[in-house]
Design a protein around this motif. Structure first.
Motif, PDB file in Angstrom:
ATOM      1  N   MET A   1      18.166 -23.234 -18.715  1.00  0.00           N
ATOM      2  CA  MET A   1      18.755 -24.514 -18.344  1.00  0.00           C
ATOM      3  C   MET A   1      19.014 -25.358 -19.578  1.00  0.00           C
ATOM      4  SD  MET A   1      16.497 -25.572 -14.993  1.00  0.00           S
ATOM      5  CE  MET A   1      17.422 -27.106 -14.840  1.00  0.00           C
ATOM      6  N   SER A   2      20.026 -26.207 -19.499  1.00  0.00           N
ATOM      7  CA  SER A   2      20.340 -27.081 -20.612  1.00  0.00           C
ATOM      8  C   SER A   2      19.283 -28.168 -20.755  1.00  0.00           C
ATOM      9  CB  SER A   2      21.710 -27.740 -20.405  1.00  0.00           C
ATOM     10  OG  SER A   2      22.734 -26.789 -20.450  1.00  0.00           O
ATOM     11  N   GLU A 300      21.711 -25.054 -23.983  1.00  0.00           N
ATOM     12  CA  GLU A 300      20.804 -23.962 -23.598  1.00  0.00           C
ATOM     13  C   GLU A 300      20.243 -23.389 -24.895  1.00  0.00           C
ATOM     14  OE1 GLU A 300      22.680 -21.168 -21.021  1.00  0.00           O
ATOM     15  OE2 GLU A 300      23.131 -22.681 -19.482  1.00  0.00           O
ATOM     16  N   TRP A 301      19.083 -23.873 -25.276  1.00  0.00           N
ATOM     17  CA  TRP A 301      18.492 -23.513 -26.566  1.00  0.00           C
ATOM     18  C   TRP A 301      18.163 -22.023 -26.595  1.00  0.00           C
ATOM     19  CZ3 TRP A 301      18.663 -26.854 -30.482  1.00  0.00           C
ATOM     20  CH2 TRP A 301      18.885 -28.208 -30.177  1.00  0.00           C
ATOM     21  N   ARG A 302      18.527 -21.391 -27.695  1.00  0.00           N
ATOM     22  CA  ARG A 302      18.280 -19.947 -27.841  1.00  0.00           C
ATOM     23  C   ARG A 302      16.936 -19.678 -28.484  1.00  0.00           C
ATOM     24  NH1 ARG A 302      23.831 -20.384 -29.788  1.00  0.00           N
ATOM     25  NH2 ARG A 302      25.182 -20.049 -27.984  1.00  0.00           N
TER      26      ARG A 302
END
Length: 303
Positions: A1-2, A300-302
């Motif tokens: 999720m963002s 959306e953090w990787r």
């Protein structure tokens, strides 16, 4: 999720509230001797004044090496009730000495990624964006180096990239480099200081790319005056780009703080908001201050 990566952790974009999308709690540069933003007490008072006007979040664009005071940001955020987003990145070369820049050669993207994922120094505070800068109507070798590193960091982490446009110029060159050569999605790029160059044609061209356009900071000497900003915002809204717009106060000197007699963060909500509402309506201004920042800074953090 963002999520928006704040100094207190990742949070849903819908919880940001009214957002000053470009400002500084701490900042120091050899270009502004004696005007450094260093006082924790003053920063706390400025956040309290912003909160009193209904402010809910501040995005600090202070990058690497310019006095971010990352360890002081979490307690300031908790005490004030204002969400704070910190930055990694690098400003124009003139803000640094040669030794600092030499020490970053060959590892700049790695520094950005580390500050986005592990934290800034030993503070444990993770940055939530990469801030870089262009030049006046051009991109010099330093700007190209930093922007290429920012693009690498984006691809590794998903982080948004915020760009200081010198006097509001060079927007299309920045997009060519970041989104063309660097293959950064335009909606992950925020262009700052467009109020300083009220070129409505260039504004629309930049907005068509899908990037965000920030109108940030009251007028200074030899800048486009405040009265032209509502017209620029209205023109973009009329062209269908109301969802691409952001507002900020960009307080860069101690004298500019409201607690020291300047406009500061509260000016954005006390004066800019109602003035802009006369031009484009309360509903759009609400979206610019609340909804748009959530989309601009939530990713959306990787890692």
């Amino acid at each position: 999720m963002s999520a928006v990566r704040t100094v207190l952790g990742d949070m849903p974009p819908g919880e940001l509230g009214v957002c000053d999308a470009h400002d500084h709690l701490f900042f120091g540069s050899p270009r502004l001797p004696g005007q450094e933003l260093r006082s924790v007490t003053a920063a706390r008072a400025e956040l309290a004044a912003f909160r009193e006007q209904g402010g809910g979040a501040v995005v600090q664009w202070t990058p690497y090496g310019l006095g971010r005071r990352a360890a002081d940001l979490p307690p300031l955020s908790r005490d004030s009730g204002v969400h704070v987003v910190a930055a990694t990145g690098l400003h124009q070369a003139e803000h640094y000495d040669e030794a600092t820049l030499a020490g970053l050669r060959g590892r700049l993207a790695d520094v950005f990624v580390s500050e986005l994922t592990d934290g800034i120094g030993t503070s444990g505070v993770r940055a939530g964006l990469v801030k870089v800068a262009g030049g006046f109507h051009a991109l010099d070798a330093h700007a190209r180096w930093t922007m290429r590193a920012a693009a690498e960091a984006h691809h590794a982490t998903g982080a948004p990239i915020a760009v200081h446009l010198e006097l509001g110029t060079g927007a299309l060159d920045v997009l060519d480099l970041l989104c063309g050569e660097g293959e950064v999605p335009p909606h992950r790029v925020v262009l700052g200081h467009l109020n300083r160059s009220p070129d409505l044609v260039t504004h629309r061209q930049a907005a068509r790319s899908g990037c965000y356009l920030a109108f940030d900071g009251p007028s200074r000497a030899h800048h486009a005056t405040d009265w032209r900003m509502p017209d620029a915002v209205r023109a973009l809204a009329d062209a269908g780009f109301g969802d691409r717009l952001l507002l900020g106060a960009d307080t860069t000197t101690a004298a500019a703080r409201s607690v020291d007699g300047g406009p500061g963060m509260p000016h954005l909500l006390r004066r800019v908001r109602p003035r802009l509402a006369q031009a484009v309506g309360e509903e759009l201004v609400g979206r610019i201050l609340v909804d748009n920042p959530g989309r601009a800074f939530a990713v959306e953090w990787r890692s």
